[in-house]
Design an enzyme around this catalytic site. Structure first.
Site, PDB file in Angstrom:
ATOM      1  N   GLY A  20      18.099 -19.366   2.143  1.00 42.32           N
ATOM      2  CA  GLY A  20      17.217 -19.466   3.296  1.00 42.32           C
ATOM      3  C   GLY A  20      15.848 -18.866   3.037  1.00 42.32           C
ATOM      4  O   GLY A  20      15.245 -18.258   3.929  1.00 42.32           O
ATOM      5  N   ALA A  21      15.325 -19.068   1.828  1.00 44.06           N
ATOM      6  CA  ALA A  21      14.082 -18.396   1.428  1.00 44.06           C
ATOM      7  C   ALA A  21      12.828 -19.188   1.739  1.00 44.06           C
ATOM      8  O   ALA A  21      11.752 -18.816   1.287  1.00 44.06           O
ATOM      9  CB  ALA A  21      14.131 -18.075  -0.061  1.00 44.06           C
ATOM     10  N   ASN A  22      12.942 -20.255   2.516  1.00 45.64           N
ATOM     11  CA  ASN A  22      11.757 -21.054   2.819  1.00 45.64           C
ATOM     12  C   ASN A  22      10.929 -20.497   3.972  1.00 45.64           C
ATOM     13  O   ASN A  22       9.810 -20.944   4.211  1.00 45.64           O
ATOM     14  CB  ASN A  22      12.146 -22.507   3.123  1.00 45.64           C
ATOM     15  N   GLY A  24      10.597 -16.887   7.087  1.00 50.02           N
ATOM     16  CA  GLY A  24      11.120 -15.667   7.689  1.00 50.02           C
ATOM     17  C   GLY A  24      11.494 -14.584   6.705  1.00 50.02           C
ATOM     18  O   GLY A  24      10.802 -14.323   5.713  1.00 50.02           O
ATOM     19  N   GLY A  26      13.872 -14.390   4.516  1.00 50.66           N
ATOM     20  CA  GLY A  26      14.164 -14.837   3.157  1.00 50.66           C
ATOM     21  C   GLY A  26      12.915 -15.014   2.325  1.00 50.66           C
ATOM     22  O   GLY A  26      12.865 -14.611   1.157  1.00 50.66           O
ATOM     23  N   SER A 137      23.379  -8.052  11.213  1.00 52.85           N
ATOM     24  CA  SER A 137      22.537  -7.832  12.391  1.00 52.85           C
ATOM     25  C   SER A 137      23.118  -6.691  13.210  1.00 52.85           C
ATOM     26  O   SER A 137      24.341  -6.464  13.217  1.00 52.85           O
ATOM     27  CB  SER A 137      22.491  -9.099  13.253  1.00 52.85           C
ATOM     28  N   TYR A 163      27.490 -15.674  17.417  1.00 49.92           N
ATOM     29  CA  TYR A 163      26.574 -14.995  16.504  1.00 49.92           C
ATOM     30  C   TYR A 163      27.099 -13.599  16.165  1.00 49.92           C
ATOM     31  O   TYR A 163      27.124 -13.198  14.991  1.00 49.92           O
ATOM     32  CB  TYR A 163      25.193 -14.884  17.143  1.00 49.92           C
TER      33      TYR A 163
END
Length: 290
Positions: A20-22, A24, A26, A137, A163
Site C-alpha cells: 500500500g505504498a502508493n 498515505g 505507506g 491501530s 475494522y
C-alpha cells in the site's frame, strides 16, 4: 528521523517491501526507507498509481502488483520474489468500508488488513532477514476479541466492528509470529505500529458522505500529517526494540514522537493469538515455513 532525536541506520544494500505504498502512510514510510539507502519495492494494487508515487521518492524503488483482497495475487507476488528481504512492512489497509467480500469470500477488512498480510508474510518469510512490521491501530480496542465462530461477521457486520477486529488480528498475528520465530531460533523480529490520528485517505471510504465529511474536517483540525503518522512504523522497523514491540505516537492527543505504545488485554492474549493463527492458516492455506 524528522521531528525526533531517533537515529536512523544506514539501510544501503537492503531491500524493503511496503504494501500500500502508493499513498498515505505507506508512501511516507517508503520515502524514509529509500532516503536511508534501502531499495524499496512498492507493493500496490494499482501499479499506475504506484509508478506516480515512486516518482516522488528519492532513492531506488520498484513497483510490483499486489492485491491483498485476492490470495492468487498474493501468491503470485511471493512466487516472483528472489533474493533476501530485509524488511517487510505490512502497511496496506481499509478502514470502516461498507460490507463486502474479497475474491476468496472473506469479509473485506479482515481479508485485506489481516489475512492478505498473514498469507504474504508466510509466503515470503524464508526470504526475510530482518523484520516484519505490521501496521495496526489504536482502534483495535474497539472489540473485545476475535469472533472465531464468525470471523466474516455475517449478520453482525458494522464497519468499525470489522475494522477493530482486523486491527486486533494484526497485533495477535505479530505476537504469535514472534513466538514462532523465537521457537525456531530465528533472528527475525516481528513488530507492530500504529499511526495515531493521521490525515490520510483511509478515512474517506465509508460510503457515507456525512461520515466522510466529518472525518475530513477532523483531519484538517486534529490529525497529524501522514509523514508524522508513518514515524511509528519507521521506528518499529529500524530501532533497537524487542520482538512483538508495538510502536505508536507518544503525545497526549495520539500524535507526537514515536515510542512504545500500550495495547488492550485482548491484544496480549497468547491463546487467542495461537487460535487466530490456526484459523488464518485454514482460511488462507498458508503456514509458518521455518
Amino acid at each position: 528521523m524528522s521531528g525526533t532525536s531517533v537515529h536512523l541506520p544506514d539501510l544501503t544494500g537492503s531491500t524493503a517491501v511496503v504494501t500500500g505504498a502508493n499513498s498515505g502512510l505507506g508512501l511516507e514510510t517508503a520515502k524514509v526507507l529509500a532516503g536511508r539507502g534501502a531499495r524499496v519495492v512498492l507493493a500496490v494494487r494499482d501499479t499506475d498509481k504506484g509508478e506516480r508515487a515512486a516518482a516522488h521518492i528519492f532513492g531506488e524503488t520498484e513497483v510490483r502488483p499486489l492485491d491483498l483482497a485476492d490470495l492468487a495475487s498474493v501468491r503470485g507476488f511471493a512466487d516472483a520474489w528472489k533474493g533476501d528481504l530485509a524488511l517487510l512492512v505490512n502497511n496496506a489497509g481499509l478502514m470502516a468500508v461498507p460490507e463486502s467480500r474479497t475474491a476468496d469470500g472473506f469479509e473485506t477488512q479482515f481479508g485485506v488488513n489481516h489475512l492478505g498480510h498473514f498469507a504474504l508474510t508466510n509466503l515470503l518469510l524464508e526470504h526475510v532477514t530482518g523484520r516484519v512490521v505490521t501496521v495496526s491501530s489504536g482502534l483495535h480496542r474497539a472489540v473485545s476479541g476475535i469472533d472465531f465462530d464468525n470471523p466474516n461477521l455475517e449478520g453482525r457486520y458494522t464497519p468499525y466492528r470489522a475494522y477493530g477486529q482486523s486491527k486486533l488480528a494484526n497485533l495477535l498475528f505479530t505476537l504469535e509470529l514472534q513466538r514462532r520465530l523465537d521457537e525456531v531460533g530465528s533472528p527475525v523480529l516481528a513488530t507492530a505500529a500504529h499511526p495515531g490520528y493521521a490525515a490520510t485517505n483511509l478515512q474517506s471510504r465509508s460510503g457515507n458522505h456525512l461520515h466522510d465529511g466529518l472525518l475530513r474536517i477532523g483531519n484538517r483540525i486534529l490529525a497529524q500529517s501522514a509523514s508524522a503518522g508513518a514515524l511509528p512504523t519507521v521506528y518499529a522497523a529500524t530501532q533497537d526494540v524487542p520482538g512483538a514491540f508495538f510502536a505508536g505516537p507518544t503525545g497526549l492527543l495520539v500524535n507526537g514522537a514515536p515510542g512504545p505504545s500500550g495495547r488492550s488485554a485482548a491484544a496480549r492474549d497468547a491463546d487467542a493469538a495461537r487460535r487466530l493463527w490456526d484459523l488464518s492458516e485454514e482460511m488462507t492455506a498458508t503456514s509458518f515455513p521455518l
